[in-house]
Design a protein around this motif. Sequence first.
Motif, PDB file in Angstrom:
ATOM      1  N   LYS A 108      11.343   5.321   7.156  1.00 19.61           N
ATOM      2  CA  LYS A 108      11.046   3.963   7.622  1.00 19.61           C
ATOM      3  C   LYS A 108      12.196   3.415   8.460  1.00 19.61           C
ATOM      4  CE  LYS A 108       9.504  -0.501   5.755  1.00 19.61           C
ATOM      5  NZ  LYS A 108       9.176  -1.231   4.498  1.00 19.61           N
ATOM      6  N   ALA A 109      13.435   3.655   7.989  1.00 24.19           N
ATOM      7  CA  ALA A 109      14.608   3.181   8.728  1.00 24.19           C
ATOM      8  C   ALA A 109      15.838   3.953   8.262  1.00 24.19           C
ATOM      9  CB  ALA A 109      14.807   1.685   8.531  1.00 24.19           C
ATOM     10  N   GLU A 110      16.683   4.329   9.204  1.00 21.16           N
ATOM     11  CA  GLU A 110      17.943   5.005   8.887  1.00 21.16           C
ATOM     12  C   GLU A 110      19.081   4.005   9.076  1.00 21.16           C
ATOM     13  OE1 GLU A 110      18.261   9.322  10.039  1.00 21.16           O
ATOM     14  OE2 GLU A 110      16.600   8.742  11.375  1.00 21.16           O
ATOM     15  N   LEU A 111      19.695   3.621   7.965  1.00 24.98           N
ATOM     16  CA  LEU A 111      20.780   2.654   8.011  1.00 24.98           C
ATOM     17  C   LEU A 111      22.126   3.377   7.955  1.00 24.98           C
ATOM     18  CD1 LEU A 111      19.211   0.010   5.604  1.00 24.98           C
ATOM     19  CD2 LEU A 111      18.979   0.199   8.093  1.00 24.98           C
ATOM     20  N   LYS A 112      23.190   2.610   7.826  1.00 26.61           N
ATOM     21  CA  LYS A 112      24.521   3.202   7.903  1.00 26.61           C
ATOM     22  C   LYS A 112      24.793   4.186   6.770  1.00 26.61           C
ATOM     23  CE  LYS A 112      29.358   1.922   8.545  1.00 26.61           C
ATOM     24  NZ  LYS A 112      30.336   0.794   8.681  1.00 26.61           N
ATOM     25  N   THR A 113      24.381   3.816   5.545  1.00 23.87           N
ATOM     26  CA  THR A 113      24.671   4.683   4.395  1.00 23.87           C
ATOM     27  C   THR A 113      23.419   5.205   3.700  1.00 23.87           C
ATOM     28  OG1 THR A 113      24.806   2.759   2.935  1.00 23.87           O
ATOM     29  CG2 THR A 113      26.863   3.526   3.964  1.00 23.87           C
ATOM     30  N   VAL A 114      22.289   4.524   3.901  1.00 21.72           N
ATOM     31  CA  VAL A 114      21.069   4.946   3.213  1.00 21.72           C
ATOM     32  C   VAL A 114      19.918   5.057   4.207  1.00 21.72           C
ATOM     33  CG1 VAL A 114      21.734   3.894   1.028  1.00 21.72           C
ATOM     34  CG2 VAL A 114      20.349   2.589   2.661  1.00 21.72           C
ATOM     35  N   THR A 115      18.913   5.797   3.789  1.00 19.18           N
ATOM     36  CA  THR A 115      17.679   5.928   4.569  1.00 19.18           C
ATOM     37  C   THR A 115      16.528   5.388   3.744  1.00 19.18           C
ATOM     38  OG1 THR A 115      18.467   7.887   5.741  1.00 19.18           O
ATOM     39  CG2 THR A 115      16.075   7.536   5.684  1.00 19.18           C
ATOM     40  N   LYS A 116      15.751   4.478   4.349  1.00 24.00           N
ATOM     41  CA  LYS A 116      14.575   3.939   3.684  1.00 24.00           C
ATOM     42  C   LYS A 116      13.380   4.821   3.999  1.00 24.00           C
ATOM     43  CE  LYS A 116      15.993  -0.918   3.667  1.00 24.00           C
ATOM     44  NZ  LYS A 116      15.590  -2.302   4.037  1.00 24.00           N
ATOM     45  N   ASP A 169       0.821  -1.210   0.000  1.00 23.28           N
ATOM     46  CA  ASP A 169       0.000   0.000   0.000  1.00 23.28           C
ATOM     47  C   ASP A 169       0.857   1.263   0.000  1.00 23.28           C
ATOM     48  OD1 ASP A 169      -2.423  -1.368   0.034  1.00 23.28           O
ATOM     49  OD2 ASP A 169      -2.407  -1.550   2.213  1.00 23.28           O
ATOM     50  N   PHE A 170       2.181   1.068  -0.049  1.00 23.35           N
ATOM     51  CA  PHE A 170       3.094   2.207   0.044  1.00 23.35           C
ATOM     52  C   PHE A 170       4.111   2.177  -1.093  1.00 23.35           C
ATOM     53  CE2 PHE A 170       1.796   0.937   4.287  1.00 23.35           C
ATOM     54  CZ  PHE A 170       1.326   2.133   4.829  1.00 23.35           C
ATOM     55  N   TYR A 171       4.575   3.378  -1.449  1.00 22.23           N
ATOM     56  CA  TYR A 171       5.772   3.488  -2.274  1.00 22.23           C
ATOM     57  C   TYR A 171       6.966   3.395  -1.327  1.00 22.23           C
ATOM     58  CZ  TYR A 171       2.745   5.364  -5.979  1.00 22.23           C
ATOM     59  OH  TYR A 171       1.772   5.535  -6.923  1.00 22.23           O
TER      60      TYR A 171
END
Length: 758
Positions: free
Chosen positions: A53-61, A29-31
């Motif tokens: 949604k989530a902040e990772l080491k190099t990227v953010t979802k 239901d989401f992009y």
Amino acid sequence: MTEELQIKLMSRLLSGNDIGKELKLRRSDFYNESHPNNSTVLEEKILAGWHIKAELKTVTKIYKPKPSDIAFEDKVWSLFAMLGFNLMNKDRHFHLPYDKKNTSLTQQIDVFAKDDETVLIVECRSSNKDKIGDFKKELEAMKSKKQGLINTICALFPAKKPKFKYVLATSRLGLSEIDESRLKNIDGVHFSEEVIDYYYDLHSQIGIAARYQLLGTLFSGQEIPDMDNRIPAIEGKMGGHTYYSFSIEPDKLLKIGFVLHRNKANENMMPTYQRLIKKGRLKEIHSFIEDKKGYFPNSIIINIVTEKNKRLVFQPSNTQVENAISRVGILYLPKKYKTAFIIDGQHRLYGYANSQYKFTNSIPVVALVNIDRSEQVRLFMQINENQKAVSKDLRNTLDADLLWDSDSYLEQMKALKSKIAINLGENRASPFFGKISIGEDKRIITTEHINLALNRSDFLGKVKKNEIETLGTFYTGDIEKTYKNLSDFLIRCFGYIKASLEDLWEQEGNIIVINKGFYGITLLLNDLVNHLQKQGRLEELRSPKSIFEELTTYLDTLIHFFKDLDEQKSTELKTSYGTPGDAKYWRTLQVAMRTDHPDIEYKGLDEYLMKEEKENNEAAFRLIREIESEFLKNRIREKLEAEFGKLWFKKGLPEKVYSDAISIAAKKNLEIEDDEDEKEPWDQLHLINYREIILKNWQRLFDGMYAKPGVGGNKDAKTSWLVQLNRIRNENSHTYYVTNDELSFIEEIHDWLSKPVT
């Protein structure tokens, strides 16, 4: 079609693994996206309304909800992908030419779904609010373009001419009668969101085998290629019908089989009667077949439907048993979708749907031929009579179809009430759309309660089996006319109330959209219509619309009553249970209406108010007796016996309660001569004694059973309801008066204790 155009169109279609990849995206239901931390693109997306949604080491979802129209379109696309269509449009920008001479004239396709035999073109429309849509533009356009689209599809796939179907899929949009006619004229079908959900549910339960049910709906009566339809069978007679008994591979029966589930997906095939397949039961059967190598010796019951004026072909063998009524031979099954209706045994059949044994096992079948739908319903009811109980709502729903053409006025009336209930629940123009239990779909309001309200009203008059005793305010002997007029009147009146109380109406657990709410308001409407009849105005008003308009002043009084209703009174009405609760709701509305409109006759109201105190008392003591005997005495004894065995009475009771019970029983038994009449100590306990036993064994046995929900504190606080119950019983044994609040409290306790013990 030029090779260049063919290549262009095929490039806009997905197949194989690409469909699976796209399905993962569409089912959400989401992009969802990922961007480097602290990047400009990420900042712009957050400002544009995306959420982290989530902040990772190099990227953010990040994610963002899809717009409702795209979410619905993706849901429809996903359904056909899951059901095994192996060629699907890549995105919303798929256009098909419909003019052979001018290929620049194209139709945008929301969902294109193709398999080896079938092509579906699906147009998706959605709304944020339930309403009747206007599809004149879409349907008239499809009428003029349909043949051109078919020609393009045939040219694009020249190896085999596919079957074609246009589907109008809608969310929260109903079709008007004229649009239904337009759709029928172009041989299209309407899939509401309820239909889409039905196939999703079916897929979740039986997997890709749900495809057979879909194809049966879309291509009823069309031929299934490459199917060997010859079956060894026995022909016999039963109940005036010819039938065939045979064994068949489940795979074959799955292809031609169809289950008439009582569901919006099959509403155009009434009467329908089957419960929706239960996933848990299906898994058990599948496991039984696969893991335990199990089998079912009892027969699946089906009805085979042949084309009009065509008989089922049965070729007797050369060798027969002399003087036997039955014959053996070869039966030629129809090689067409939706020709074998499953009357009994859908779980046994679909238990094989995902099994390796569906090609190698055989299942016994008894096949009737061309029995009408009503006879199927009767047979279904007979088979289920001594099995799992058919719910009242399902029985009422079936009555609408089964009894409509009956010669009995009583049965006609039963069908009429059921059909009105169905219309109120399934008509998107109704304020009760999706709120009434129909068939196996459980909702807030039951068809049983709608029947009760209509029975109690004067709308339908009175009938006997072979005669009409009295006509009603809406019933003149024509049930079709009555159905339309009374449905229209109720929809208008309740729709007016909903429009004025929109926020309250949509609140979960509100005071209006409940069983007793429908009952009470319907009977108040009956009072108002009777008032118009008494004035001699009903005949001149004639139409449901004009009657409704005449009553709006009175409905305004009702609306103000609900707007001014305080929480205490609302709770009192909601927690008044059973038949007395229904009457209390209706009479409360009458009292409110009489304040502004004393000229109306509120038949029986004064007598009701005078009897209310006495009735409160009788109802209270009946419920207290049930609480004491069924929910305390018996349950506590069972628990104590299970815990302490033969010493339950000695170990489970507090010392004083134990001694007093023995003493009282002994004293009574001194005066009894017959041993069989002697009293047991356990039977000498008082209501408050049960609380003492509960407290003694609280943590060990009774914490989960007798702690009143919503009450905090220690065990004394959690069982204080027993103190209050004992006080009401003792005080009112002398005063003979139970207040409304006390009765509501007793009803609440009874309702809580009536629920299954966990």
